[in-house]
Design a protein around this motif. Structure first.
Motif, PDB file in Angstrom:
ATOM      1  N   PRO A  79     -56.276  16.595 -42.109  1.00 12.72           N
ATOM      2  CA  PRO A  79     -57.551  16.520 -42.635  1.00 12.72           C
ATOM      3  C   PRO A  79     -57.765  14.947 -43.434  1.00 12.72           C
ATOM      4  CG  PRO A  79     -56.748  18.538 -43.306  1.00 12.72           C
ATOM      5  CD  PRO A  79     -55.455  17.892 -42.610  1.00 12.72           C
ATOM      6  N   HIS A  80     -56.852  14.548 -44.140  1.00 11.09           N
ATOM      7  CA  HIS A  80     -56.734  13.379 -44.736  1.00 11.09           C
ATOM      8  C   HIS A  80     -57.149  12.224 -43.916  1.00 11.09           C
ATOM      9  CE1 HIS A  80     -54.899  16.460 -47.509  1.00 11.09           C
ATOM     10  NE2 HIS A  80     -56.139  16.275 -48.069  1.00 11.09           N
ATOM     11  N   PHE A  81     -56.927  12.136 -42.685  1.00 10.05           N
ATOM     12  CA  PHE A  81     -57.371  11.096 -41.778  1.00 10.05           C
ATOM     13  C   PHE A  81     -58.737  11.126 -41.190  1.00 10.05           C
ATOM     14  CE2 PHE A  81     -52.827  10.512 -42.709  1.00 10.05           C
ATOM     15  CZ  PHE A  81     -52.697   9.169 -42.585  1.00 10.05           C
ATOM     16  N   ARG A 105     -63.142   9.241 -38.043  1.00  9.85           N
ATOM     17  CA  ARG A 105     -64.808   9.016 -38.110  1.00  9.85           C
ATOM     18  C   ARG A 105     -64.955   7.301 -37.887  1.00  9.85           C
ATOM     19  NH1 ARG A 105     -65.191  12.960 -42.421  1.00  9.85           N
ATOM     20  NH2 ARG A 105     -64.612  11.451 -43.891  1.00  9.85           N
ATOM     21  N   ALA A 106     -64.354   6.558 -38.605  1.00 14.81           N
ATOM     22  CA  ALA A 106     -64.489   5.011 -38.365  1.00 14.81           C
ATOM     23  C   ALA A 106     -64.178   4.469 -36.789  1.00 14.81           C
ATOM     24  CB  ALA A 106     -63.529   4.292 -39.156  1.00 14.81           C
ATOM     25  N   GLU A 110     -63.678  17.872 -42.677  1.00 14.82           N
ATOM     26  CA  GLU A 110     -64.741  18.253 -43.634  1.00 14.82           C
ATOM     27  C   GLU A 110     -64.666  17.251 -44.771  1.00 14.82           C
ATOM     28  OE1 GLU A 110     -64.115  22.231 -44.455  1.00 14.82           O
ATOM     29  OE2 GLU A 110     -64.589  22.809 -42.320  1.00 14.82           O
ATOM     30  N   LEU A 111     -63.504  16.723 -45.208  1.00 17.37           N
ATOM     31  CA  LEU A 111     -63.265  15.773 -46.295  1.00 17.37           C
ATOM     32  C   LEU A 111     -64.247  14.587 -46.103  1.00 17.37           C
ATOM     33  CD1 LEU A 111     -59.452  16.507 -46.927  1.00 17.37           C
ATOM     34  CD2 LEU A 111     -61.512  17.941 -47.737  1.00 17.37           C
ATOM     35  N   ASP A 112     -64.833  14.195 -47.322  1.00 19.30           N
ATOM     36  CA  ASP A 112     -65.508  12.834 -47.115  1.00 19.30           C
ATOM     37  C   ASP A 112     -64.396  11.750 -47.363  1.00 19.30           C
ATOM     38  OD1 ASP A 112     -64.780  12.769 -49.882  1.00 19.30           O
ATOM     39  OD2 ASP A 112     -66.989  13.306 -50.480  1.00 19.30           O
ATOM     40  N   ASP A 113     -64.901  10.622 -47.202  1.00 18.26           N
ATOM     41  CA  ASP A 113     -64.071   9.284 -46.956  1.00 18.26           C
ATOM     42  C   ASP A 113     -63.401   9.260 -48.600  1.00 18.26           C
ATOM     43  OD1 ASP A 113     -64.988   9.059 -44.631  1.00 18.26           O
ATOM     44  OD2 ASP A 113     -65.726   6.789 -45.227  1.00 18.26           O
ATOM     45  N   ALA A 114     -64.262   9.480 -49.512  1.00 19.11           N
ATOM     46  CA  ALA A 114     -63.381   9.235 -50.819  1.00 19.11           C
ATOM     47  C   ALA A 114     -62.333  10.335 -51.125  1.00 19.11           C
ATOM     48  CB  ALA A 114     -64.579   9.707 -52.040  1.00 19.11           C
ATOM     49  N   GLU A 115     -62.373  11.678 -50.808  1.00 23.66           N
ATOM     50  CA  GLU A 115     -61.354  12.552 -50.993  1.00 23.66           C
ATOM     51  C   GLU A 115     -60.208  12.062 -49.842  1.00 23.66           C
ATOM     52  OE1 GLU A 115     -60.754  17.379 -51.007  1.00 23.66           O
ATOM     53  OE2 GLU A 115     -62.812  16.486 -50.808  1.00 23.66           O
TER      54      GLU A 115
END
Length: 400
Positions: free
Chosen positions: A110-112, A117-118, A207-212
């Protein structure tokens, strides 16, 4: 960069070096008990590379920390599905773009999301995607299960490494987008499967936004490094400096100063709780080892200039094609450019940090030889010729 609290903790250069060694699994025994999977989770990323001299880099990295663990056992630890879980359980790892192409713990999927998205929004690619190729690859994987690019219809149009077929372009793009996952390497070929099958359902989301995502990766990098500068932390998962700046204050890392570093640094608070103690490893390091990924950091911590010369023209190489630094007593004491000839490990070129390094380099060579089933070690060139005979003598004595 947001305003940050002034550091209240000062570390000596030696304390920082030892913290880094413990964080990377070279000092103490904490991660050794957890094996390859525990080590992967501690490092956060294990780099892959096509070069294989003694072994491939993703095998050398656990070997350097855990000792002579079987190479098949390393691959099994990365890719084998849980035997104690449901039959549909996925692998323990996945391959994706981190510091480079890396094996990553499956729970970090999830953290990638920020990177996936990029890639999806990237306007230009170096390879053209033929019409219909992407949908065909997805359809074939859904119907037939895990496949290599060759199984899917061919990886290349010609023998040139860069000349990808439309199928290869499509499946690699699907990998970058996160619709497809590399679930293992088979004969060094990626084996692709649909993410919906390979990634556990609880993790299969963006679901995690870029900041998270960035906060987690900065925190992980700080933990894996023990202590590092902004550039060190950014380099670990190849983030931009401004991405690190945007989340460092909320990452859980502690601002510190380190003697002689000359730049702000941050440390994992857990690494500061107890002084690093335990046994040091003596070993050869892959040039792609995360202990020495960042050249400026390696020079700052160890006073050692590290450069991979495999892609340097032969006549311009200084230390050899695949020169492997030698770690001993928490220091980098030399380097060896190895090769294999049958059952002989050949040290084609050796650099030693003085005569005191001879026993450690001999020990590292002998352990590596045993690991790759070599029964003999032959030394060719030693940069300081007067140290060749002591090294050969030390090897002969140990070999009996």
């Amino acid at each position: 960069m947001p305003s940050l609290p002034r550091p209240t903790i000062e570390l000596t250069a030696d304390e920082a070096r030892r913290i880094a060694l413990r964080a990377q699994g070279f000092l103490g025994a904490g991660d050794r008990r957890a094996g390859v999977r525990g080590l992967l989770r501690r490092l956060g990323a294990v780099q892959l590379d096509t070069i294989s001299v003694l072994a491939r880099s993703h095998e050398l990295i656990p070997y350097a920390r855990l000792g002579a663990i079987g190479r098949k056992a390393v691959d099994s630890a990365y890719w084998t599905r849980s035997s104690d879980g449901p039959s549909t359980a996925g692998p323990h790892a996945f391959e994706y773009w981190s510091h480079a192409a890396c094996v990553l713990p499956i729970e970090e999927w999830p953290h990638f999301a920020f990177r996936r998205r990029a890639y999806r929004s990237r306007p230009h690619w170096s390879h053209t995607l033929p019409d219909g190729a992407y949908d065909q690859v997805i359809k074939q994987l859904r119907t037939e299960g895990p496949l290599t690019a060759t199984d899917l219809g061919g990886a290349k149009k010609t023998s040139e490494w860069w000349d990808w077929s439309g199928t290869k372009v499509a499946v690699e793009r699907a990998l970058m987008y996160g619709e497809v996952v590399c679930v293992e390497r088979r004969g060094w070929k990626r084996v692709y499967d649909l993410a919906e099958r390979a990634v556990p359902e609880a993790l299969l989301h963006d679901e995690l936004d870029d900041a998270e995502c960035l906060r987690r990766l900065v925190s992980l990098a700080g933990r894996s490094l023990g202590v590092g500068t902004r550039a060190d932390i950014a380099d670990y998962h190849r983030l931009k400096g401004e991405q690190v700046d945007s989340v460092i204050a909320d990452s859980g890392l502690v601002p510190v100063t380190v003697e002689g570093w000359g730049k702000p640094a941050w440390a994992d608070p857990e690494a500061l709780r107890t002084p690093p103690r335990g046994r040091h490893r003596t070993t050869l390091l892959s040039p792609f080892d995360s202990l020495i990924w960042e050249r400026a950091r390696t020079e700052r911590i160890f006073g050692f200039t590290h450069r991979l010369e495999a892609y340097v023209p032969k006549q311009k190489r200084v230390h050899g094609y695949f020169a492997m630094p030698v770690l001993a007593g928490g220091r980098l004491v030399g380097r060896v450019d190895p090769a294999r000839e049958g059952r002989t490990l050949v040290a084609r070129q050796v650099t030693l940090d003085g005569v005191k390094a001879v026993p450690s380099v001999a020990q590292a060579l002998l352990e590596a030889a045993s690991w790759v089933d070599c029964t003999n070690v032959r030394v060719e060139r030693v940069d300081a010729p007067e140290l060749r005979e002591p090294l050969v003598r030390e090897l002969d004595r140990a070999l009996g």
